[in-house]
Design a protein around this motif. Structure first.
Motif, mmCIF file in Angstrom:
data_model
loop_
_atom_site.group_PDB
_atom_site.id
_atom_site.type_symbol
_atom_site.label_atom_id
_atom_site.label_comp_id
_atom_site.label_asym_id
_atom_site.label_seq_id
_atom_site.Cartn_x
_atom_site.Cartn_y
_atom_site.Cartn_z
ATOM 1 N N LEU A 72 35.208 26.998 21.036
ATOM 2 C CA LEU A 72 36.184 25.926 21.246
ATOM 3 C C LEU A 72 36.470 25.737 22.735
ATOM 4 C CD1 LEU A 72 38.605 26.707 18.279
ATOM 5 C CD2 LEU A 72 37.120 24.694 18.499
ATOM 6 N N ALA A 73 36.605 26.834 23.481
ATOM 7 C CA ALA A 73 36.864 26.742 24.923
ATOM 8 C C ALA A 73 35.683 26.097 25.638
ATOM 9 C CB ALA A 73 37.155 28.124 25.494
ATOM 10 N N HIS A 74 34.470 26.470 25.240
ATOM 11 C CA HIS A 74 33.283 25.891 25.860
ATOM 12 C C HIS A 74 33.224 24.390 25.586
ATOM 13 C CE1 HIS A 74 29.062 24.545 25.849
ATOM 14 N NE2 HIS A 74 29.036 25.203 26.999
ATOM 15 N N GLN A 75 33.446 24.004 24.345
ATOM 16 C CA GLN A 75 33.391 22.585 24.010
ATOM 17 C C GLN A 75 34.435 21.794 24.800
ATOM 18 O OE1 GLN A 75 30.954 20.961 21.760
ATOM 19 N NE2 GLN A 75 30.212 22.815 22.726
ATOM 20 N N ARG A 76 35.618 22.369 24.932
ATOM 21 C CA ARG A 76 36.664 21.716 25.733
ATOM 22 C C ARG A 76 36.196 21.566 27.184
ATOM 23 N NH1 ARG A 76 40.400 24.233 23.484
ATOM 24 N NH2 ARG A 76 40.275 26.124 24.719
ATOM 25 N N ASP A 91 36.724 18.169 23.233
ATOM 26 C CA ASP A 91 37.910 18.915 22.802
ATOM 27 C C ASP A 91 38.021 18.884 21.283
ATOM 28 O OD1 ASP A 91 40.364 20.051 22.348
ATOM 29 O OD2 ASP A 91 41.488 18.631 23.574
ATOM 30 N N LEU A 92 37.741 20.031 20.676
ATOM 31 C CA LEU A 92 37.820 20.144 19.219
ATOM 32 C C LEU A 92 39.139 20.763 18.756
ATOM 33 C CD1 LEU A 92 34.193 21.424 18.500
ATOM 34 C CD2 LEU A 92 35.086 19.106 18.213
ATOM 35 N N SER A 93 39.997 21.136 19.689
ATOM 36 C CA SER A 93 41.254 21.800 19.352
ATOM 37 C C SER A 93 42.431 20.845 19.197
ATOM 38 C CB SER A 93 41.603 22.833 20.430
ATOM 39 O OG SER A 93 40.571 23.781 20.549
ATOM 40 N N THR A 94 42.392 19.739 19.900
ATOM 41 C CA THR A 94 43.511 18.800 19.873
ATOM 42 C C THR A 94 43.406 17.850 18.678
ATOM 43 O OG1 THR A 94 43.632 18.868 22.287
ATOM 44 C CG2 THR A 94 44.706 17.002 21.187
ATOM 45 N N ARG A 144 25.416 19.475 20.588
ATOM 46 C CA ARG A 144 26.561 20.195 21.173
ATOM 47 C C ARG A 144 26.492 21.673 20.812
ATOM 48 N NH1 ARG A 144 29.881 17.849 25.094
ATOM 49 N NH2 ARG A 144 30.242 15.688 24.545
ATOM 50 N N TRP A 145 26.108 21.970 19.561
ATOM 51 C CA TRP A 145 25.982 23.367 19.157
ATOM 52 C C TRP A 145 24.887 24.045 19.993
ATOM 53 C CZ3 TRP A 145 22.336 26.736 17.616
ATOM 54 C CH2 TRP A 145 22.796 27.981 17.178
ATOM 55 N N LEU A 146 23.760 23.370 20.169
ATOM 56 C CA LEU A 146 22.661 23.935 20.955
ATOM 57 C C LEU A 146 23.088 24.143 22.407
ATOM 58 C CD1 LEU A 146 19.726 24.893 21.005
ATOM 59 C CD2 LEU A 146 19.055 22.513 21.428
ATOM 60 N N GLN A 147 23.864 23.230 22.942
ATOM 61 C CA GLN A 147 24.391 23.368 24.301
ATOM 62 C C GLN A 147 25.226 24.654 24.414
ATOM 63 O OE1 GLN A 147 27.460 20.464 25.214
ATOM 64 N NE2 GLN A 147 26.797 20.358 27.352
ATOM 65 N N ALA A 164 27.545 30.292 21.222
ATOM 66 C CA ALA A 164 27.317 29.587 19.961
ATOM 67 C C ALA A 164 28.278 30.071 18.887
ATOM 68 C CB ALA A 164 25.882 29.810 19.492
ATOM 69 N N ALA A 165 28.770 29.137 18.107
ATOM 70 C CA ALA A 165 29.573 29.482 16.938
ATOM 71 C C ALA A 165 28.634 29.942 15.825
ATOM 72 C CB ALA A 165 30.377 28.266 16.482
ATOM 73 N N PRO A 166 29.057 30.913 15.009
ATOM 74 C CA PRO A 166 28.238 31.317 13.863
ATOM 75 C C PRO A 166 27.954 30.124 12.955
ATOM 76 C CG PRO A 166 30.047 32.851 14.205
ATOM 77 C CD PRO A 166 30.293 31.678 15.111
ATOM 78 N N VAL A 167 26.799 30.172 12.298
ATOM 79 C CA VAL A 167 26.322 29.058 11.483
ATOM 80 C C VAL A 167 26.189 29.471 10.019
ATOM 81 C CG1 VAL A 167 24.334 27.536 11.087
ATOM 82 C CG2 VAL A 167 25.071 28.044 13.414
ATOM 83 N N VAL A 168 26.604 28.567 9.123
ATOM 84 C CA VAL A 168 26.413 28.747 7.686
ATOM 85 C C VAL A 168 25.174 27.938 7.314
ATOM 86 C CG1 VAL A 168 27.444 28.514 5.396
ATOM 87 C CG2 VAL A 168 28.900 29.010 7.392
ATOM 88 N N LEU A 169 24.048 28.603 7.165
ATOM 89 C CA LEU A 169 22.771 27.923 6.945
ATOM 90 C C LEU A 169 22.760 27.089 5.669
ATOM 91 C CD1 LEU A 169 20.286 30.760 7.959
ATOM 92 C CD2 LEU A 169 20.997 28.787 9.338
#
Length: 132
Positions: free
Chosen positions: A49-53, A58-61, A83-86, A93-98
């Protein structure tokens, strides 16, 4: 025909609390109108979340006008594959549910990369090792 997951099976729900998906149906179904490919079912972490911000996503607001509740660590959310790949390239990277990640994510992210951070429980628990 419904979309498949990256493992070739039926696309499972990513999350309903908060209700995720480009279509806000709980799945990472991409469909023809999602040009951003909200295809990766990710489990939010503080680092992600911090990286995306920091990169302008911004995924938190909360953004009620987009039916977006704002995310917290532990929430499952369909994120844009690029964005996930970035974030993966940046080491956060956030954990992924395949099972809940659309096969369309493979247009951007190799399966081998997604598997490295997968949090799925395999159908055959013996593959987890002797403690299973």
């Amino acid at each position: 025909m419904s979309e498949r997951n990256v493992l070739g099976g039926e696309l499972e729900s990513c999350g309903t609390d908060p209700l995720t998906g480009y279509l806000r149906d709980g799945t990472c179904t991409v469909g023809p109108h999602d040009v951003g490919l909200h295809a990766v079912c990710a489990v939010m972490t503080e680092e992600f979340l911090a990286h995306q911000r920091s990169v302008g996503n911004d995924l938190s607001t909360p953004r009620p006008e987009w039916s977006f509740p704002g995310l917290l660590p532990g929430d499952r959310w369909c994120v844009v594959a690029a964005r996930w790949l970035q974030a993966y390239d940046a080491g956060v990277a956030a954990p992924v549910v395949l099972a809940a990640t659309s096969e369309r994510a493979l247009d951007v992210v190799p399966l081998e990369v997604l598997e490295l951070v997968s949090v799925d429980v395999p159908p055959d628990l013996s593959t987890l090792g002797p403690w299973a």
